[in-house]
Design an enzyme around this catalytic site. Sequence first.
Site, PDB file in Angstrom:
ATOM      1  CE  LYS A 180      26.711 -14.684  55.329  1.00  0.00           C
ATOM      2  NZ  LYS A 180      27.376 -15.904  55.817  1.00  0.00           N
TER       3      LYS A 180
HETATM    4  C1  PLP Z   1      32.008 -11.645  54.412  1.00  0.00           C
HETATM    5  C2  PLP Z   1      31.701 -12.913  53.679  1.00  0.00           C
HETATM    6  N1  PLP Z   1      32.042 -13.034  52.387  1.00  0.00           N
HETATM    7  C3  PLP Z   1      31.767 -14.155  51.697  1.00  0.00           C
HETATM    8  C4  PLP Z   1      31.137 -15.228  52.280  1.00  0.00           C
HETATM    9  C5  PLP Z   1      30.869 -16.461  51.475  1.00  0.00           C
HETATM   10  O1  PLP Z   1      29.500 -16.699  51.342  1.00  0.00           O
HETATM   11  P1  PLP Z   1      28.961 -18.088  50.761  1.00  0.00           P
HETATM   12  O2  PLP Z   1      28.982 -19.068  51.879  1.00  0.00           O
HETATM   13  O3  PLP Z   1      27.563 -17.781  50.302  1.00  0.00           O
HETATM   14  O4  PLP Z   1      29.844 -18.476  49.642  1.00  0.00           O
HETATM   15  C6  PLP Z   1      30.764 -15.157  53.622  1.00  0.00           C
HETATM   16  C7  PLP Z   1      30.114 -16.297  54.275  1.00  0.00           C
HETATM   17  O5  PLP Z   1      30.046 -16.419  55.454  1.00  0.00           O
HETATM   18  C8  PLP Z   1      31.044 -13.966  54.336  1.00  0.00           C
HETATM   19  O6  PLP Z   1      30.724 -13.838  55.631  1.00  0.00           O
END
Ligand code: PLP
Length: 377
Positions: A180
């Site tokens: 990110k």
């Molecule tokens: C759209 C979306 N939602 C949720 C997540 C989950 O994020 P995390 O890895 O911080 O749990 C991601 C991670 O790539 C994502 O792209």
Amino acid sequence: MKRIPIALPSTGEEEWQATRGPILEGWLTQGPRVAAFERAFAERHRVPHALATTSCTTGLHLALAALGVGPGDEVIVPSFTWIATANVVLYCGATPVLCDVDERTFNLDAAKVVAKLTPRTKAIIAVHLFGLCADLDAIAAAAPGIPLIEDAACAAGAGYHGRPAGSIGLAGVFSFHPRKSITTGEGGMVTTADAAFAERATMLRNHGASVSEEQRHVGPKPYLLPAFNLLGFNYRMTDVQGAIGLVQLGKLDGFIDERDVWARYYQRELAGIPWLRLPVVPDGYRHGWQAFVTMVDARTAPRPRNDLMQQLHDLGVDTRPGTHAIHLLGYYAQRFGLAPDDFPASRACDQQSIALPLHNRMSADDYARVVAAVRSL
Ligand SMILES: Cc1ncc(COP(=O)(O)O)c(C=O)c1O
């Protein structure tokens, strides 16, 4: 040949120095640095409350739990998103109801949401995929009265008609995974303007305890233990991450501005390729550019998408599919009896998207190399 990676976090000396405080002082779990990060994040995203979590996944779970989502409930989620968006609904014992996306924006298609509403619909998770906000006004109009959770995993700093991502729905949930724009290694943030929701989420984040760890440790009454009246979790961010997050947040707008410059460069330089559809930015949106995701037109492309990606790989340019379609993933296909044709736009996005490298550690030469490589296809 130097490879151009698809993404690379921009961390360095300042983040390194920021970790010294918590490590040398010995307060490592959620504490003053997380609190400072939360305050600054809330201010930047113009919300009264921000709660740091261990990831966006746990933040989404927390948001649904705070909303009281449970067995018998349905939550509408886009069928083209990272698997976590749907998984968190299952963690609550509820049913994820997949809804197809708009192939142009990669986001939930409000017109298709209407058909998914039932008396059991408890919430909608609208994903701001790749940093472009979903059309929240249209979704809210299609589903009046249904709480909207913004999956803003990719959308720190993004905007929608003058409003920051995460400030529009009942809650927004962000990710600080290294892919990110800003990162704390792993980490997430839940934002909300609803004080009661924030209070409930705060307790659920810390095992359901009525009093936080900091209050308990600095409070005047050593014999007091918190009350536990809710089934909660441990989703607390560490203060080491909070310290890094605070530094990264200070760089967020600079990162996005720089990405925006290069996204426009790609838009200009790749505009003449007839089989490559470039990302759209509708009027009034500020794209967060977590990723620059293009679509290959299978009818006119010189070769299948995977061959093109392999060719770019051989030229030293890393690419990835944008993300995956949930209904094509084994677990969901089997558990819910889903067929590939059930969500045609999501299937197309799954099979025809290509994310090109876009991050804050690329040079002008790198961008020129990507353009030359894509043009050579
Ligand atoms: C759209 C979306 N939602 C949720 C997540 C989950 O994020 P995390 O890895 O911080 O749990 C991601 C991670 O790539 C994502 O792209």
